[in-house]
Design a protein around this motif. Structure first.
Motif, PDB file in Angstrom:
ATOM      1  N   TRP A  15       0.833  -1.207   0.000  1.00  0.00           N
ATOM      2  CA  TRP A  15       0.000   0.000   0.000  1.00  0.00           C
ATOM      3  C   TRP A  15       0.871   1.261   0.000  1.00  0.00           C
ATOM      4  O   TRP A  15       0.549   2.241  -0.665  1.00  0.00           O
ATOM      5  CB  TRP A  15      -0.947  -0.009   1.184  1.00  0.00           C
ATOM      6  N   VAL A  16       1.980   1.241   0.730  1.00  0.00           N
ATOM      7  CA  VAL A  16       2.910   2.372   0.726  1.00  0.00           C
ATOM      8  C   VAL A  16       3.509   2.544  -0.663  1.00  0.00           C
ATOM      9  O   VAL A  16       3.645   3.667  -1.155  1.00  0.00           O
ATOM     10  CB  VAL A  16       4.013   2.179   1.799  1.00  0.00           C
ATOM     11  N   ALA A  17       3.848   1.444  -1.338  1.00  0.00           N
ATOM     12  CA  ALA A  17       4.391   1.523  -2.691  1.00  0.00           C
ATOM     13  C   ALA A  17       3.385   2.139  -3.658  1.00  0.00           C
ATOM     14  O   ALA A  17       3.745   2.972  -4.506  1.00  0.00           O
ATOM     15  CB  ALA A  17       4.807   0.136  -3.173  1.00  0.00           C
ATOM     16  N   VAL A  18       2.126   1.765  -3.531  1.00  0.00           N
ATOM     17  CA  VAL A  18       1.082   2.352  -4.381  1.00  0.00           C
ATOM     18  C   VAL A  18       0.921   3.831  -4.080  1.00  0.00           C
ATOM     19  O   VAL A  18       0.831   4.663  -4.995  1.00  0.00           O
ATOM     20  CB  VAL A  18      -0.253   1.596  -4.190  1.00  0.00           C
ATOM     21  N   THR A  19       0.905   4.184  -2.811  1.00  0.00           N
ATOM     22  CA  THR A  19       0.735   5.574  -2.412  1.00  0.00           C
ATOM     23  C   THR A  19       1.887   6.448  -2.899  1.00  0.00           C
ATOM     24  O   THR A  19       1.672   7.565  -3.369  1.00  0.00           O
ATOM     25  CB  THR A  19       0.630   5.679  -0.880  1.00  0.00           C
ATOM     26  N   VAL A  20       3.109   5.935  -2.801  1.00  0.00           N
ATOM     27  CA  VAL A  20       4.277   6.706  -3.209  1.00  0.00           C
ATOM     28  C   VAL A  20       4.343   6.855  -4.723  1.00  0.00           C
ATOM     29  O   VAL A  20       4.736   7.902  -5.240  1.00  0.00           O
ATOM     30  CB  VAL A  20       5.556   6.045  -2.644  1.00  0.00           C
ATOM     31  N   SER A  21       3.945   5.833  -5.464  1.00  0.00           N
ATOM     32  CA  SER A  21       4.061   5.886  -6.923  1.00  0.00           C
ATOM     33  C   SER A  21       2.874   6.565  -7.604  1.00  0.00           C
ATOM     34  O   SER A  21       2.954   6.906  -8.782  1.00  0.00           O
ATOM     35  CB  SER A  21       4.213   4.476  -7.489  1.00  0.00           C
ATOM     36  N   LEU A  22       1.801   6.789  -6.880  1.00  0.00           N
ATOM     37  CA  LEU A  22       0.593   7.350  -7.484  1.00  0.00           C
ATOM     38  C   LEU A  22       0.776   8.734  -8.115  1.00  0.00           C
ATOM     39  O   LEU A  22       0.292   8.951  -9.229  1.00  0.00           O
ATOM     40  CB  LEU A  22      -0.535   7.370  -6.458  1.00  0.00           C
ATOM     41  N   PRO A  23       1.462   9.690  -7.491  1.00  0.00           N
ATOM     42  CA  PRO A  23       1.617  10.994  -8.153  1.00  0.00           C
ATOM     43  C   PRO A  23       2.358  10.914  -9.486  1.00  0.00           C
ATOM     44  O   PRO A  23       1.950  11.554 -10.468  1.00  0.00           O
ATOM     45  CB  PRO A  23       2.411  11.827  -7.141  1.00  0.00           C
ATOM     46  N   ILE A  24       3.410  10.127  -9.548  1.00  0.00           N
ATOM     47  CA  ILE A  24       4.191  10.021 -10.787  1.00  0.00           C
ATOM     48  C   ILE A  24       3.388   9.297 -11.863  1.00  0.00           C
ATOM     49  O   ILE A  24       3.382   9.719 -13.030  1.00  0.00           O
ATOM     50  CB  ILE A  24       5.530   9.312 -10.514  1.00  0.00           C
TER      51      ILE A  24
END
Length: 88
Positions: A15-24
């Motif tokens: 979930w952290v990986a999804v959250t971090v990559s979402l803006p890019i």
């Protein structure tokens, strides 16, 4: 380490990986759709026209969201991974 703790940590890490990559990923999607629409409307089929704006959008969004990404990753590691590694 218990299986429940392992899978819960794995779920939270994903979930952290999804959250971090979402803006890019959102910036790449929006710039790609915009450039694709522009190319379809004007019949300009230049390869650099698709690559350069998308790259610029990704770099700008990455630069703007670095603080958010760093804070998210640090809170995950200090709140979740470090206590597991130290045996707590």
């Amino acid at each position: 380490m218990d299986e429940i703790v392992f899978f819960d940590t794995l779920r939270e890490g994903l979930w952290v990986a999804v959250t971090v990559s979402l803006p890019i990923l959102t910036a790449a999607l929006l710039s790609g759709v915009t450039v694709g629409l522009f190319q379809a409307l004007t019949s300009i089929q230049e390869m650099t026209l698709t690559f350069v704006p998308k790259l610029l959008a990704i770099v700008v969004v990455f630069w703007m969201s670095m603080g958010f990404m760093l804070q998210t990753l640090l809170s995950f590691f200090t709140g979740r991974i470090v206590p597991l590694a130290s045996g707590g």
